[in-house]
Design a protein around this motif. Structure first.
Motif, PDB file in Angstrom:
ATOM      1  N   PRO A 117     -45.760  68.187  -1.571  1.00  0.00           N
ATOM      2  CA  PRO A 117     -45.980  68.579  -0.076  1.00  0.00           C
ATOM      3  C   PRO A 117     -47.331  69.163   0.088  1.00  0.00           C
ATOM      4  O   PRO A 117     -47.606  70.064  -0.511  1.00  0.00           O
ATOM      5  CB  PRO A 117     -44.670  69.117   0.240  1.00  0.00           C
ATOM      6  N   SER A 143     -47.778  71.542   2.274  1.00  0.00           N
ATOM      7  CA  SER A 143     -47.147  72.878   2.445  1.00  0.00           C
ATOM      8  C   SER A 143     -47.393  73.668   0.993  1.00  0.00           C
ATOM      9  O   SER A 143     -47.873  74.893   0.868  1.00  0.00           O
ATOM     10  CB  SER A 143     -45.893  73.082   2.831  1.00  0.00           C
ATOM     11  N   ALA A 144     -47.321  72.944  -0.055  1.00  0.00           N
ATOM     12  CA  ALA A 144     -47.514  73.551  -1.485  1.00  0.00           C
ATOM     13  C   ALA A 144     -49.172  73.441  -1.798  1.00  0.00           C
ATOM     14  O   ALA A 144     -49.362  74.244  -2.388  1.00  0.00           O
ATOM     15  CB  ALA A 144     -46.511  72.879  -2.544  1.00  0.00           C
ATOM     16  N   ASN A 153     -51.741  73.310   0.282  1.00  0.00           N
ATOM     17  CA  ASN A 153     -52.490  74.212   1.126  1.00  0.00           C
ATOM     18  C   ASN A 153     -51.992  75.577   1.538  1.00  0.00           C
ATOM     19  O   ASN A 153     -52.369  75.826   2.481  1.00  0.00           O
ATOM     20  CB  ASN A 153     -52.593  73.008   2.320  1.00  0.00           C
ATOM     21  N   ARG A 154     -51.284  75.971   0.639  1.00  0.00           N
ATOM     22  CA  ARG A 154     -50.837  77.189   1.011  1.00  0.00           C
ATOM     23  C   ARG A 154     -51.666  78.354   0.784  1.00  0.00           C
ATOM     24  O   ARG A 154     -52.760  78.198   0.231  1.00  0.00           O
ATOM     25  CB  ARG A 154     -49.496  77.617  -0.011  1.00  0.00           C
ATOM     26  N   SER A 200     -40.171  75.181  -3.802  1.00  0.00           N
ATOM     27  CA  SER A 200     -39.981  73.953  -2.763  1.00  0.00           C
ATOM     28  C   SER A 200     -38.960  72.881  -3.101  1.00  0.00           C
ATOM     29  O   SER A 200     -39.150  72.634  -4.318  1.00  0.00           O
ATOM     30  CB  SER A 200     -41.114  73.310  -2.696  1.00  0.00           C
TER      31      SER A 200
END
Length: 281
Positions: A183, A185-186, A188-189, A198
């Motif tokens: 994902p 979100s992982a 580009n955290r 996640s």
């Protein structure tokens, strides 16, 4: 050249014992430096064991950081076998690090109290090299830079490590390049923050493990990471047990909560999805 007395009459296979200056061994290992770094601050004979063991731990931290940084670079360059080799070396080194608790594990409260005051406000969580290990594991926290503000070089190294991808971040980047649905979100955290597990990454690892014929290299990587994570868990638990034996539930050195703080740490796994995914394979 003068003849060393012990070499008289020796055959050609006798070691060279005559050097103009320091020995090549000393030049390489710096043993004289290492063996004169111990400055006990109490009269208790047990303090020497505590001091040397702690210094040995710092040396193992340094080696393990080197291995994990090597693995991180290799993953960034898609050289998975190189990364796995470095991780496997770190497992052997971590086993030696964990064995460092053995000389300290039997300390009674009276024995520890004999030289505990020599530590003052000192505590293992102030170790900069251990902090770099934690950052590489994804255990990021900007507040952990605060104790090192008075040491510019150390502070700069930790600040750089805080902002760089952790070992697991590099793994997720590799998986994404291999076509796995990591994902955004992982990927580009905020790298300065602690990694949070996640569900999507957990499912991804479950699918990888469920197809060993197609994902052999990635499974070998996952298992090497799991070996590391297991030894980190053992390190934290051994630290907890040694502390509980030596000081019970008293406040820890450096003002920490001592055993209570270590208990919370011991309950946490690094690379969490590699553990939880196993329930779904």
């Amino acid at each position: 050249m003068s003849q060393h007395p012990d070499a008289s009459g020796a055959g050609s296979d006798a070691p060279n014992l005559d050097f103009a200056g320091t020995t090549p061994y000393e030049d390489y290992v710096q043993a004289d430096v290492l063996t004169h770094l111990q400055h006990p601050m109490s009269d208790d004979p047990g303090e020497m064991v505590f001091l040397v063991t702690t210094q040995v731990m710092e040396l193992w931290f340094t080696v393990i950081v080197h291995e994990w940084e090597t693995a991180s670079r290799a993953l960034r360059e898609d050289r998975v076998p190189v990364a796995v080799d470095a991780l496997k070396r770190s497992v052997r080194e971590f086993e030696a690090l964990n064995a460092s608790w053995t000389p300290l594990a039997q300390l009674t409260p009276v024995q520890f109290n004999s030289y505990r005051s020599a530590l003052g406000d000192g505590s293992g969580f102030q170790s900069a090299m251990y902090r770099r290990m934690e950052f590489l594991l994804g255990e990021k926290s900007a507040s952990m830079l605060v104790p090192h503000r008075g040491a510019p070089r150390v502070h700069a190294e930790l600040e750089k490590a805080l902002q760089e991808p952790s070992l697991y971040d590099e793994v997720l980047g590799l998986l994404s390049r291999r076509g796995q649905p990591v994902p955004a979100s992982a990927l580009n955290r905020d790298l300065t923050q602690k990694y949070e597990p996640s569900t999507a990454v957990e499912e991804l690892w479950a699918r990888i493990y469920a197809e060993p014929d197609q994902n052999g290299e990635l499974i070998r990587l996952g298992e090497a990471l799991t070996d590391v994570a297991e030894l980190v868990w053992r390190w934290r638990n051994d630290h907890l047990v040694a502390t509980r034996r030596a000081m019970g539930s008293k406040t820890g050195t450096g003002g920490s909560a001592g055993v209570a703080w270590l208990e919370k740490r011991a309950q946490k796994n690094v690379f969490p999805e590699l553990w939880t995914a196993r329930s779904h394979v």
